[in-house]
Design an enzyme around this catalytic site. Structure first.
Site, PDB file in Angstrom:
ATOM      1  N   ASP A   1       0.783  -1.249   0.000  1.00 50.45           N
ATOM      2  CA  ASP A   1       0.000   0.000   0.000  1.00 50.45           C
ATOM      3  C   ASP A   1       0.813   1.298   0.000  1.00 50.45           C
ATOM      4  O   ASP A   1       0.493   2.236   0.754  1.00 50.45           O
ATOM      5  CB  ASP A   1      -0.964   0.014   1.197  1.00 50.45           C
ATOM      6  CG  ASP A   1      -2.011  -1.100   1.139  1.00 50.45           C
ATOM      7  OD1 ASP A   1      -1.962  -1.913   0.213  1.00 50.45           O
ATOM      8  OD2 ASP A   1      -2.869  -1.143   2.040  1.00 50.45           O
TER       9      ASP A   1
ATOM     10  N   ASP B   1      -4.563  -0.871  -1.807  1.00 46.99           N
ATOM     11  CA  ASP B   1      -5.862  -0.725  -1.148  1.00 46.99           C
ATOM     12  C   ASP B   1      -6.800  -0.144  -2.217  1.00 46.99           C
ATOM     13  O   ASP B   1      -6.431   0.846  -2.884  1.00 46.99           O
ATOM     14  CB  ASP B   1      -5.682   0.251   0.032  1.00 46.99           C
ATOM     15  CG  ASP B   1      -6.591  -0.034   1.213  1.00 46.99           C
ATOM     16  OD1 ASP B   1      -6.903  -1.210   1.481  1.00 46.99           O
ATOM     17  OD2 ASP B   1      -6.995   0.944   1.884  1.00 46.99           O
TER      18      ASP B   1
ATOM     19  N   HIS C   1     -10.699   0.608  -2.651  1.00 45.32           N
ATOM     20  CA  HIS C   1     -12.069   0.613  -2.120  1.00 45.32           C
ATOM     21  C   HIS C   1     -13.091   1.160  -3.105  1.00 45.32           C
ATOM     22  O   HIS C   1     -12.774   2.001  -3.954  1.00 45.32           O
ATOM     23  CB  HIS C   1     -12.128   1.466  -0.851  1.00 45.32           C
ATOM     24  CG  HIS C   1     -11.285   0.949   0.271  1.00 45.32           C
ATOM     25  ND1 HIS C   1     -11.340  -0.358   0.713  1.00 45.32           N
ATOM     26  CD2 HIS C   1     -10.372   1.563   1.069  1.00 45.32           C
ATOM     27  CE1 HIS C   1     -10.497  -0.522   1.720  1.00 45.32           C
ATOM     28  NE2 HIS C   1      -9.887   0.627   1.950  1.00 45.32           N
TER      29      HIS C   1
ATOM     30  N   HIS D   1     -17.419   3.018   0.833  1.00 51.59           N
ATOM     31  CA  HIS D   1     -16.957   1.773   1.459  1.00 51.59           C
ATOM     32  C   HIS D   1     -17.294   1.739   2.953  1.00 51.59           C
ATOM     33  O   HIS D   1     -17.285   2.781   3.625  1.00 51.59           O
ATOM     34  CB  HIS D   1     -15.444   1.623   1.258  1.00 51.59           C
ATOM     35  CG  HIS D   1     -14.937   0.265   1.600  1.00 51.59           C
ATOM     36  ND1 HIS D   1     -14.314  -0.027   2.793  1.00 51.59           N
ATOM     37  CD2 HIS D   1     -14.991  -0.899   0.907  1.00 51.59           C
ATOM     38  CE1 HIS D   1     -13.998  -1.310   2.808  1.00 51.59           C
ATOM     39  NE2 HIS D   1     -14.400  -1.858   1.677  1.00 51.59           N
TER      40      HIS D   1
ATOM     41  N   HIS E   1     -10.540   7.015   1.535  1.00 54.61           N
ATOM     42  CA  HIS E   1      -9.188   6.833   0.991  1.00 54.61           C
ATOM     43  C   HIS E   1      -9.191   5.737  -0.066  1.00 54.61           C
ATOM     44  O   HIS E   1     -10.034   4.849  -0.062  1.00 54.61           O
ATOM     45  CB  HIS E   1      -8.198   6.473   2.113  1.00 54.61           C
ATOM     46  CG  HIS E   1      -8.487   5.130   2.741  1.00 54.61           C
ATOM     47  ND1 HIS E   1      -9.463   4.969   3.706  1.00 54.61           N
ATOM     48  CD2 HIS E   1      -7.973   3.907   2.515  1.00 54.61           C
ATOM     49  CE1 HIS E   1      -9.521   3.690   4.052  1.00 54.61           C
ATOM     50  NE2 HIS E   1      -8.638   3.014   3.349  1.00 54.61           N
TER      51      HIS E   1
ATOM     52  N   LYS F   1      -7.053  -5.081  -2.998  1.00 52.70           N
ATOM     53  CA  LYS F   1      -7.824  -5.622  -1.866  1.00 52.70           C
ATOM     54  C   LYS F   1      -8.746  -4.540  -1.314  1.00 52.70           C
ATOM     55  O   LYS F   1      -8.498  -3.346  -1.518  1.00 52.70           O
ATOM     56  CB  LYS F   1      -6.872  -6.109  -0.781  1.00 52.70           C
ATOM     57  CG  LYS F   1      -5.997  -4.979  -0.263  1.00 52.70           C
ATOM     58  CD  LYS F   1      -4.964  -5.459   0.711  1.00 52.70           C
ATOM     59  CE  LYS F   1      -4.092  -4.321   1.179  1.00 52.70           C
ATOM     60  NZ  LYS F   1      -4.798  -3.266   1.903  1.00 52.70           N
TER      61      LYS F   1
ATOM     62  N   CYS G   1      -2.209  -2.660   7.500  1.00 47.27           N
ATOM     63  CA  CYS G   1      -2.077  -3.579   6.366  1.00 47.27           C
ATOM     64  C   CYS G   1      -0.807  -4.427   6.407  1.00 47.27           C
ATOM     65  O   CYS G   1      -0.824  -5.587   6.018  1.00 47.27           O
ATOM     66  CB  CYS G   1      -2.244  -2.819   5.063  1.00 47.27           C
ATOM     67  SG  CYS G   1      -3.968  -2.245   4.900  1.00 47.27           S
TER      68      CYS G   1
HETATM   69  C1  VGL Z   1      -4.672   0.827   5.656  1.00 49.00           C
HETATM   70  C2  VGL Z   1      -6.203   1.780   7.054  1.00 49.00           C
HETATM   71  C3  VGL Z   1      -7.182   1.653   6.110  1.00 49.00           C
HETATM   72  C4  VGL Z   1      -3.265   0.377   5.447  1.00 49.00           C
HETATM   73  C5  VGL Z   1      -5.643   0.681   4.699  1.00 49.00           C
HETATM   74  O1  VGL Z   1      -2.808   0.320   4.288  1.00 49.00           O
HETATM   75  O2  VGL Z   1      -2.586   0.096   6.456  1.00 49.00           O
HETATM   76  N1  VGL Z   1      -4.968   1.365   6.836  1.00 49.00           N
HETATM   77  N2  VGL Z   1      -6.892   1.094   4.931  1.00 49.00           N
HETATM   78 ZN    ZN Z   2      -8.345   0.986   3.397  1.00 48.15          ZN
END
Ligand code: VGL
Ligand code: ZN
Length: 238
Positions: free
Chosen positions: A42, A80, A82, A86, A115, A140, A185
């Site tokens: 990510d 990530d 979404h 979401h 995000h 994901k 993550c």
């Molecule tokens: C993440 C919070 C929400 C991450 C992703 O990449 O750690 N954290 N979505």
């Molecule tokens: Zn996320």
């Protein structure tokens, strides 16, 4: 009588407790082999300074990751990804603010600022990443009602992303994790990697955490318990 081994064990204990400056610690030497893969988690604009869910110092890991990636024949990246509206977004729940938690069918969910919405610039991988040889980008969190911190299994604990199957089919057994965020993550991916039987290293200086409600310390404790190895990028030899 205190022998040399006990003294060394004591020094190692102090080092593990973080009391010895990094430069005085001997680097371990962990060798990258044909079964090793770097997993870059990510590294997306939303998580970098200026992004909607910016991780403090998130930009500082990019050079470390680029350098490390040169030593790996196999690199997988995660993204990530979404839907709009979401379930993990605070804006999807009336009266809720980011970083509050709610109970969903599959358990506790931290609510985040919007995000990494599919196709937006915020969801794009950082342009500063220089890993043209990355072999797979796994997305994901694309099911609207289920979050997925882990690159292996969604937050319902059962829906798979297919990553374990991919790695196994390619005989990749040792995973080196880097990216954002350490306590979400990266940690969830590391824990699932252990569950699936992979040898798992988290490269601490190639990660940064969000650290909300004690999440960073908890993540390191959970990872240690699961047998995840906490290393520094300098420990890796190619
Ligand atoms: C993440 C919070 C929400 C991450 C992703 O990449 O750690 N954290 N979505
Ligand atoms: Zn996320």
């Amino acid at each position: 009588m205190v022998d040399r081994r006990q003294i060394l064990a004591g020094v190692a204990g102090i080092a593990a407790a973080g009391l010895v400056p990094k430069r005085l610690q001997a680097a371990a030497s962990i060798k990258v082999d044909d079964t090793s893969a770097l997993v870059v988690v990510d590294v997306q604009n939303c998580f970098l300074p200026g992004g909607s869910l910016a991780v403090k110092e998130g930009d500082q890991i990019v050079t470390v990751i680029n350098k490390m990636a040169r030593g790996f024949a196999h690199v997988v990246m995660t993204q990530d990804w979404h839907t709009e509206g979401h379930v993990s977004f605070a804006s999807s729940h009336a009266g809720k603010k980011p970083f509050e938690t709610i109970d969903l069918k599959y358990g506790k969910q931290v609510l985040w600022p919007d995000h990494c919405v599919q196709g937006t610039d915020g969801a794009a991988l950082s342009k500063e990443l220089a890993i043209p040889h990355a072999e797979l980008i796994i997305r994901k969190g694309y099911h609207k009602d289920v979050d997925s911190y882990s690159a292996f299994t969604e937050a319902d604990g059962k829906t798979t992303t297919g990553l374990a199957g991919y790695l196994t089919a390619r005989k990749l057994k040792r995973l080196f994790l880097a990216g954002l965020a350490t306590d979400f993550c990266v940690a969830w991916t590391a824990l699932d990697a252990r569950k699936a039987g992979f040898e798992t290293y988290v490269v601490e200086d190639a990660c940064r955490g969000i650290d909300t409600q004690g999440s960073l310390a908890k993540a390191w404790a959970d990872m240690a318990k699961a047998g995840v190895k906490r290393i520094q990028s300098a420990d890796i030899v190619v």
